[in-house]
Design a protein around this motif. Structure first.
Motif, PDB file in Angstrom:
ATOM      1  N   GLY A   1     -10.164 -34.480 -22.268  1.00 42.93           N
ATOM      2  CA  GLY A   1     -10.987 -34.755 -21.092  1.00 42.93           C
ATOM      3  C   GLY A   1     -11.397 -33.473 -20.373  1.00 42.93           C
ATOM      4  N   ALA A   2     -10.483 -32.495 -20.311  1.00 44.83           N
ATOM      5  CA  ALA A   2     -10.802 -31.225 -19.648  1.00 44.83           C
ATOM      6  C   ALA A   2     -11.850 -30.459 -20.447  1.00 44.83           C
ATOM      7  CB  ALA A   2      -9.535 -30.388 -19.482  1.00 44.83           C
ATOM      8  N   ILE A   3     -11.765 -30.543 -21.762  1.00 44.70           N
ATOM      9  CA  ILE A   3     -12.771 -29.884 -22.611  1.00 44.70           C
ATOM     10  C   ILE A   3     -14.142 -30.518 -22.363  1.00 44.70           C
ATOM     11  CG2 ILE A   3     -13.504 -29.474 -24.995  1.00 44.70           C
ATOM     12  CD1 ILE A   3     -10.482 -29.464 -25.769  1.00 44.70           C
ATOM     13  N   ASP A   4     -14.155 -31.845 -22.297  1.00 42.63           N
ATOM     14  CA  ASP A   4     -15.428 -32.549 -22.060  1.00 42.63           C
ATOM     15  C   ASP A   4     -16.025 -32.202 -20.696  1.00 42.63           C
ATOM     16  OD1 ASP A   4     -17.390 -34.752 -22.871  1.00 42.63           O
ATOM     17  OD2 ASP A   4     -16.693 -35.443 -20.907  1.00 42.63           O
ATOM     18  N   LYS A   5     -15.156 -32.061 -19.713  1.00 45.60           N
ATOM     19  CA  LYS A   5     -15.612 -31.703 -18.354  1.00 45.60           C
ATOM     20  C   LYS A   5     -16.290 -30.335 -18.377  1.00 45.60           C
ATOM     21  CE  LYS A   5     -15.327 -31.688 -13.665  1.00 45.60           C
ATOM     22  NZ  LYS A   5     -16.086 -30.454 -13.408  1.00 45.60           N
ATOM     23  N   PHE A   6     -15.672 -29.381 -19.112  1.00 44.73           N
ATOM     24  CA  PHE A   6     -16.271 -28.050 -19.257  1.00 44.73           C
ATOM     25  C   PHE A   6     -17.663 -28.160 -19.893  1.00 44.73           C
ATOM     26  CE2 PHE A   6     -17.136 -24.417 -22.049  1.00 44.73           C
ATOM     27  CZ  PHE A   6     -17.233 -23.405 -21.105  1.00 44.73           C
ATOM     28  N   ILE A   7     -17.759 -28.987 -20.923  1.00 41.56           N
ATOM     29  CA  ILE A   7     -19.034 -29.151 -21.618  1.00 41.56           C
ATOM     30  C   ILE A   7     -20.092 -29.744 -20.684  1.00 41.56           C
ATOM     31  CG2 ILE A   7     -20.200 -30.452 -23.474  1.00 41.56           C
ATOM     32  CD1 ILE A   7     -17.503 -30.081 -25.078  1.00 41.56           C
TER      33      ILE A   7
ATOM     34  N   SER B   1     -27.333 -34.141 -20.917  1.00 44.49           N
ATOM     35  CA  SER B   1     -26.525 -34.601 -22.037  1.00 44.49           C
ATOM     36  C   SER B   1     -27.214 -35.815 -22.658  1.00 44.49           C
ATOM     37  CB  SER B   1     -25.132 -35.008 -21.547  1.00 44.49           C
ATOM     38  OG  SER B   1     -24.503 -35.811 -22.537  1.00 44.49           O
ATOM     39  N   ALA B   2     -27.315 -35.811 -23.999  1.00 44.08           N
ATOM     40  CA  ALA B   2     -27.943 -36.951 -24.682  1.00 44.08           C
ATOM     41  C   ALA B   2     -26.965 -38.107 -24.844  1.00 44.08           C
ATOM     42  CB  ALA B   2     -28.442 -36.514 -26.059  1.00 44.08           C
ATOM     43  N   THR B   3     -25.682 -37.827 -24.710  1.00 45.57           N
ATOM     44  CA  THR B   3     -24.685 -38.870 -24.996  1.00 45.57           C
ATOM     45  C   THR B   3     -24.290 -39.658 -23.751  1.00 45.57           C
ATOM     46  OG1 THR B   3     -22.924 -37.208 -24.835  1.00 45.57           O
ATOM     47  CG2 THR B   3     -23.752 -37.730 -27.045  1.00 45.57           C
ATOM     48  N   ILE B   4     -24.388 -39.034 -22.561  1.00 43.61           N
ATOM     49  CA  ILE B   4     -24.039 -39.768 -21.343  1.00 43.61           C
ATOM     50  C   ILE B   4     -25.105 -40.846 -21.122  1.00 43.61           C
ATOM     51  CG2 ILE B   4     -23.733 -39.639 -18.839  1.00 43.61           C
ATOM     52  CD1 ILE B   4     -22.654 -36.787 -19.235  1.00 43.61           C
ATOM     53  N   GLY B   5     -24.645 -42.099 -21.159  1.00 41.24           N
ATOM     54  CA  GLY B   5     -25.571 -43.223 -20.987  1.00 41.24           C
ATOM     55  C   GLY B   5     -26.136 -43.740 -22.296  1.00 41.24           C
ATOM     56  N   TYR B   6     -25.811 -43.067 -23.409  1.00 36.10           N
ATOM     57  CA  TYR B   6     -26.308 -43.511 -24.715  1.00 36.10           C
ATOM     58  C   TYR B   6     -25.497 -44.716 -25.186  1.00 36.10           C
ATOM     59  CZ  TYR B   6     -27.436 -43.483 -29.689  1.00 36.10           C
ATOM     60  OH  TYR B   6     -27.829 -43.843 -30.952  1.00 36.10           O
TER      61      TYR B   6
ATOM     62  N   ALA C   1     -19.990 -36.226 -22.243  1.00 36.39           N
ATOM     63  CA  ALA C   1     -20.943 -35.209 -22.696  1.00 36.39           C
ATOM     64  C   ALA C   1     -20.635 -34.734 -24.110  1.00 36.39           C
ATOM     65  CB  ALA C   1     -20.924 -34.029 -21.730  1.00 36.39           C
ATOM     66  N   SER C   2     -19.534 -35.232 -24.687  1.00 35.24           N
ATOM     67  CA  SER C   2     -19.168 -34.832 -26.047  1.00 35.24           C
ATOM     68  C   SER C   2     -18.382 -35.948 -26.702  1.00 35.24           C
ATOM     69  CB  SER C   2     -18.297 -33.560 -26.007  1.00 35.24           C
ATOM     70  OG  SER C   2     -17.084 -33.814 -25.319  1.00 35.24           O
ATOM     71  N   CYS C   3     -18.273 -35.863 -28.007  1.00 34.69           N
ATOM     72  CA  CYS C   3     -17.289 -36.655 -28.750  1.00 34.69           C
ATOM     73  C   CYS C   3     -16.239 -35.663 -29.226  1.00 34.69           C
ATOM     74  CB  CYS C   3     -17.914 -37.346 -29.951  1.00 34.69           C
ATOM     75  SG  CYS C   3     -19.187 -38.550 -29.511  1.00 34.69           S
ATOM     76  N   ILE C   4     -14.968 -36.014 -29.046  1.00 30.98           N
ATOM     77  CA  ILE C   4     -13.886 -35.115 -29.477  1.00 30.98           C
ATOM     78  C   ILE C   4     -12.954 -35.909 -30.377  1.00 30.98           C
ATOM     79  CG2 ILE C   4     -12.038 -33.573 -28.733  1.00 30.98           C
ATOM     80  CD1 ILE C   4     -13.575 -32.997 -26.202  1.00 30.98           C
ATOM     81  N   SER C   5     -12.954 -35.555 -31.656  1.00 35.37           N
ATOM     82  CA  SER C   5     -12.291 -36.356 -32.684  1.00 35.37           C
ATOM     83  C   SER C   5     -11.125 -35.571 -33.263  1.00 35.37           C
ATOM     84  CB  SER C   5     -13.304 -36.718 -33.768  1.00 35.37           C
ATOM     85  OG  SER C   5     -14.412 -37.402 -33.178  1.00 35.37           O
ATOM     86  N   VAL C   6      -9.909 -36.013 -32.927  1.00 39.83           N
ATOM     87  CA  VAL C   6      -8.695 -35.265 -33.260  1.00 39.83           C
ATOM     88  C   VAL C   6      -8.022 -35.842 -34.513  1.00 39.83           C
ATOM     89  CG1 VAL C   6      -6.449 -34.475 -32.369  1.00 39.83           C
ATOM     90  CG2 VAL C   6      -8.360 -34.831 -30.784  1.00 39.83           C
ATOM     91  N   ASN C   7      -7.654 -34.965 -35.448  1.00 33.83           N
ATOM     92  CA  ASN C   7      -6.855 -35.300 -36.642  1.00 33.83           C
ATOM     93  C   ASN C   7      -7.463 -36.417 -37.490  1.00 33.83           C
ATOM     94  OD1 ASN C   7      -5.126 -33.243 -35.958  1.00 33.83           O
ATOM     95  ND2 ASN C   7      -3.678 -34.557 -34.878  1.00 33.83           N
ATOM     96  N   HIS C   8      -6.892 -37.639 -37.441  1.00 31.56           N
ATOM     97  CA  HIS C   8      -7.420 -38.689 -38.320  1.00 31.56           C
ATOM     98  C   HIS C   8      -8.611 -39.428 -37.707  1.00 31.56           C
ATOM     99  CE1 HIS C   8      -5.163 -41.183 -35.626  1.00 31.56           C
ATOM    100  NE2 HIS C   8      -5.542 -42.283 -36.250  1.00 31.56           N
ATOM    101  N   VAL C   9      -9.067 -38.990 -36.522  1.00 30.05           N
ATOM    102  CA  VAL C   9     -10.303 -39.554 -35.970  1.00 30.05           C
ATOM    103  C   VAL C   9     -11.479 -38.917 -36.718  1.00 30.05           C
ATOM    104  CG1 VAL C   9     -11.733 -39.878 -33.922  1.00 30.05           C
ATOM    105  CG2 VAL C   9      -9.233 -39.955 -33.728  1.00 30.05           C
ATOM    106  N   VAL C  10     -12.338 -39.776 -37.265  1.00 31.17           N
ATOM    107  CA  VAL C  10     -13.443 -39.326 -38.116  1.00 31.17           C
ATOM    108  C   VAL C  10     -14.608 -38.842 -37.253  1.00 31.17           C
ATOM    109  CG1 VAL C  10     -15.146 -40.125 -39.805  1.00 31.17           C
ATOM    110  CG2 VAL C  10     -12.753 -40.848 -39.998  1.00 31.17           C
ATOM    111  N   CYS C  11     -14.950 -39.626 -36.235  1.00 23.34           N
ATOM    112  CA  CYS C  11     -16.044 -39.258 -35.325  1.00 23.34           C
ATOM    113  C   CYS C  11     -16.005 -40.174 -34.109  1.00 23.34           C
ATOM    114  CB  CYS C  11     -17.409 -39.354 -36.010  1.00 23.34           C
ATOM    115  SG  CYS C  11     -17.844 -41.005 -36.575  1.00 23.34           S
TER     116      CYS C  11
END
Ligand code: MF3
Ligand code: CO
Ligand code: CO
Length: 270
Positions: free
Chosen positions: A50-56, A67-72, A78-88
């Motif tokens: 969440g802190a990374i997204d806030k920076f973005i 941001s194209a993703t906010i409201g999409y 403002a970002s997608c952040i996919s950790v380890n086994h998260v694909v996207c």
């Protein structure tokens, strides 16, 4: 002529942009890429997604962009952040990064109406050998896909370049998500598959703009969507990696709109 409708459309509904449109894409792509360059120092053990997204989000706003993703489709970040086994499509939030976590950060911005969409891998703490190889192969598969981008080749040639390379390394290509046309719209034709047969699908023409964004799994290719309706994970819980560039087809090949000026596209080399 209306600026929104410059250029023409192929029979498959793929927009052919004009030479002047490349500049707008370079500007949007550069902002998305610059933000991903700056994000690197915000990725560390103990940090939240969440802190990374806030920076973005702050960076997008500071640049006077959107941001194209906010409201999409109801997405709120403002970002997608996919950790380890998260694909996207991982949703940023309270998740705290642990030592050895790998994450894809995907940012799409709108600058003067043009979309710039790019993602890359980051590592929190120490990278294991196995994971390093996954990231390397995924990165290289995108680059092999990009090498196939030139007029006269087909989208199947791009998919084949990616799939054949990845499967030779005994890893798998995700089939449930694909790249996409973009320009003055976020997701437009064609679907850019990361697998395929040589010579299949639409033929590339100068002026086409699209993303290539292969997702590669250490285990099987199958994915599922979690109850939040966004997060896609590997069914077998194996690790997954992804890299994404936005490109435009030129007379002899392509231009990459989302190159890293700092040489940080790959997490361990330029
Ligand atoms: N940036 C993603 C892509 O590469 C799309 C994210 S849509 C969101 O196409 F709503 F999940 F943010
Ligand atoms: Co994309
Ligand atoms: Co993206």
């Amino acid at each position: 002529m209306n600026d929104q409708h410059r250029g023409r459309m192929t029979r498959d509904g793929i927009r052919i942009h004009e030479a002047a449109d490349f500049a707008g894409m370079h500007k949007a792509g550069a902002l998305a890429s610059d933000i991903l360059d700056k994000v690197a120092e915000h990725v560390f053990v103990g940090q939240t997604t969440g802190a990374i997204d806030k920076f973005i989000e702050d960076q997008v706003n500071a640049a006077g962009a959107r941001s194209a993703t906010i409201g999409y489709k109801g997405y709120q970040h403002a970002s997608c952040i996919s950790v380890n086994h998260v694909v996207c499509h991982g949703i940023p939030g309270d998740k705290v990064l642990k030592d050895g976590d790998i994450l894809n950060i995907d940012v799409t911005v709108i600058v003067d109406g043009w979309y710039g969409d790019t993602s890359r891998m980051y590592v929190a703490g120490k990278l294991s050998r196995k994971t390093e190889r996954l990231i390397q192969i995924t990165h290289d598969s995108l680059m092999f896909g990009i090498e196939a981008v030139k007029p006269g080749n087909t989208f199947g040639d791009i998919g084949h370049a990616i799939q054949s390379f990845v499967e030779r390394q005994r890893m798998s290509v995700v089939r449930d998500f694909c790249g996409h046309g973009l320009g003055r719209v976020f997701h437009s034709p064609p679907n850019v598959l990361h697998y395929g047969r040589p010579g299949s699908a639409a033929t590339l023409e100068e002026g086409m703009f699209f993303t290539i964004e292969p997702m590669v799994n250490l285990g099987r290719a199958e994915t599922k969507i979690l109850a939040d309706d966004w997060t896609a994970v590997t069914r077998d819980k194996s690790l997954s990696a992804q890299f994404e560039h936005s490109v435009g087809v030129t007379a002899n090949g392509c231009e990459i709109f989302t190159l890293s000026k700092a040489g940080k596209f790959h997490p361990t080399y330029g």
